[in-house]
Design an enzyme around this catalytic site. Structure first.
Site, PDB file in Angstrom:
ATOM      1  N   LYS A 256       0.843  -1.206   0.000  1.00  0.00           N
ATOM      2  CA  LYS A 256       0.000   0.000   0.000  1.00  0.00           C
ATOM      3  C   LYS A 256       0.878   1.256   0.000  1.00  0.00           C
ATOM      4  O   LYS A 256       0.631   2.196  -0.755  1.00  0.00           O
ATOM      5  CB  LYS A 256      -0.945  -0.011   1.214  1.00  0.00           C
ATOM      6  CG  LYS A 256      -2.057  -1.056   1.080  1.00  0.00           C
ATOM      7  CD  LYS A 256      -2.865  -1.263   2.360  1.00  0.00           C
ATOM      8  CE  LYS A 256      -3.850  -2.422   2.156  1.00  0.00           C
ATOM      9  NZ  LYS A 256      -4.663  -2.731   3.335  1.00  0.00           N
TER      10      LYS A 256
ATOM     11  N   GLN B 239      -4.372  -1.468   9.643  1.00  0.00           N
ATOM     12  CA  GLN B 239      -4.420  -2.793   9.021  1.00  0.00           C
ATOM     13  C   GLN B 239      -5.038  -3.807   9.982  1.00  0.00           C
ATOM     14  O   GLN B 239      -4.673  -3.884  11.157  1.00  0.00           O
ATOM     15  CB  GLN B 239      -2.997  -3.222   8.607  1.00  0.00           C
ATOM     16  CG  GLN B 239      -2.928  -4.509   7.806  1.00  0.00           C
ATOM     17  CD  GLN B 239      -3.586  -4.420   6.425  1.00  0.00           C
ATOM     18  OE1 GLN B 239      -3.716  -3.342   5.848  1.00  0.00           O
ATOM     19  NE2 GLN B 239      -4.010  -5.542   5.898  1.00  0.00           N
TER      20      GLN B 239
ATOM     21  N   ASP C 136     -10.677   3.218   4.249  1.00  0.00           N
ATOM     22  CA  ASP C 136     -10.999   1.791   4.129  1.00  0.00           C
ATOM     23  C   ASP C 136     -12.503   1.576   3.952  1.00  0.00           C
ATOM     24  O   ASP C 136     -12.940   0.500   3.538  1.00  0.00           O
ATOM     25  CB  ASP C 136     -10.593   1.062   5.421  1.00  0.00           C
ATOM     26  CG  ASP C 136      -9.329   0.235   5.262  1.00  0.00           C
ATOM     27  OD1 ASP C 136      -9.104  -0.295   4.160  1.00  0.00           O
ATOM     28  OD2 ASP C 136      -8.596   0.097   6.256  1.00  0.00           O
TER      29      ASP C 136
HETATM   30  N1  GUN Z   1      -7.115  -6.694   6.254  1.00  0.00           N
HETATM   31  C1  GUN Z   1      -7.494  -7.416   5.168  1.00  0.00           C
HETATM   32  N2  GUN Z   1      -8.001  -6.582   4.209  1.00  0.00           N
HETATM   33  C2  GUN Z   1      -7.925  -5.333   4.711  1.00  0.00           C
HETATM   34  C3  GUN Z   1      -8.277  -4.068   4.186  1.00  0.00           C
HETATM   35  O1  GUN Z   1      -8.795  -3.911   3.064  1.00  0.00           O
HETATM   36  N3  GUN Z   1      -8.040  -3.010   5.015  1.00  0.00           N
HETATM   37  C4  GUN Z   1      -7.502  -3.138   6.260  1.00  0.00           C
HETATM   38  N4  GUN Z   1      -7.329  -2.039   6.997  1.00  0.00           N
HETATM   39  N5  GUN Z   1      -7.175  -4.313   6.771  1.00  0.00           N
HETATM   40  C5  GUN Z   1      -7.374  -5.403   5.994  1.00  0.00           C
END
Ligand code: GUN
Length: 291
Positions: free
Chosen positions: A53, A97, A120
């Site tokens: 990311k 995350q 998100d």
């Molecule tokens: N864990 C698995 N997928 C995601 C996501 O799209 N965003 C976040 N913050 N955590 C995740």
């Protein structure tokens, strides 16, 4: 066979080119989109997602900061940090995350992010707005799936969609988006989960089958209708290469399902790159509030 494959990495790259133009326009107005990613602990999958990311954000000209906290960090410290970024002008998006260590309350942490910076799309305010079909940050993986379907010319209107998995991150929101009266919606959606009876029977009815279970290759060819579109959201670590790189497999038995599907996403290179790209899109959308 080749043209059956929906290459998410290529679609994502097209969208990133579109975003670069938007970011250049913002720069002319003295706005550089700011993203902060917060990783708690040392989950290897999370480490690699967060690194990807940040890498992608920087490659587009987004000012991306990664904060890494030890697994022992208290929830109070994390909440304070979120509060700091909520107030910081140059930060447009905050991403924590998931999953978080067991001693943290995930929903309390998500609720602490101001909805305006929740890139998100996990905050209850954004989830509610999404469900009502109003303007909001759409969750990245479901949004990425919609874009993949639209840009690959898949007709969703009137289609029988079967979603396998009911997570808050993928299953519930994709089901919701696909029943809405909108582009990429207007489908008839069935959601299957661990208590579903006759999973195979449901899957065989799908014109579009979306697998988001988190178990390697559980969707086998006998569960797929001839000509179905198969979207594989699973990213399962099934081993390591000699150089220590993770070997990944989706939730779909790709090699055999490929024979029956009319279109199918690979793992890696399918939904994954779209998730990251939609996060970038949300961050750019968030930065536009400052213009
Ligand atoms: N864990 C698995 N997928 C995601 C996501 O799209 N965003 C976040 N913050 N955590 C995740």
């Amino acid at each position: 066979m080749e043209d059956k494959i929906i290459r998410g990495s290529e679609v994502a790259s097209d969208i990133r080119e579109e975003l670069k133009i938007e970011i250049e326009t913002l720069a002319k107005q003295n706005v550089v989109p700011g993203l902060v990613t917060i990783l708690v602990g040392e989950n290897p999958a999370s480490q690699s997602y967060v690194a990807a990311k940040n890498r992608t954000a920087r490659s587009l000209g987004i000012d991306s900061t990664q904060v890494t906290l030890s697994a022992e960090t208290s929830e109070a410290v994390l909440l304070e940090l979120i509060d700091k970024y909520n107030k910081q002008e140059n930060i447009d998006g905050i991403l924590v995350q998931l999953p978080l260590p067991d001693h943290m309350d995930e929903s309390k942490v998500i609720n602490a992010i101001t909805p305006e910076k929740d890139v998100d799309g996990f905050h209850p305010v954004n989830v509610g707005l999404m469900m009502l079909g109003e303007d909001c940050y759409l969750p990245c993986t479901p949004h990425g799936i919609l874009e993949l379907l639209i840009r690959s010319g898949v007709e969703t209107s009137g289609a029988e969609v079967v979603v396998v998995g009911r997570s808050n991150i993928v299953g519930k929101p994709i089901a919701n988006l696909m029943i809405q009266k909108r582009r990429g919606g207007n489908a008839t959606v069935t959601v299957c989960h661990t208590r579903t009876k006759n999973l195979k029977e449901h899957c065989l009815k799908a014109d579009i089958l979306i697998a988001a279970v988190g178990v390697a290759r559980v969707i086998t060819a006998d569960m797929v209708k001839e000509g179905a579109v198969v979207i594989d959201v699973g990213v399962n670590r099934v081993g390591e290469t000699e150089s220590g790189k993770a070997l990944l497999a989706g939730d779909v038995d790709f090699d055999n399902v490929l024979e029956k599907a009319s279109k199918i996403t690979p793992v890696p290179g399918g939904v994954g790159p779209m998730t990251i790209t939609m996060l970038m899109k949300n961050t750019v959308q968030a930065a536009k509030r400052r213009v």
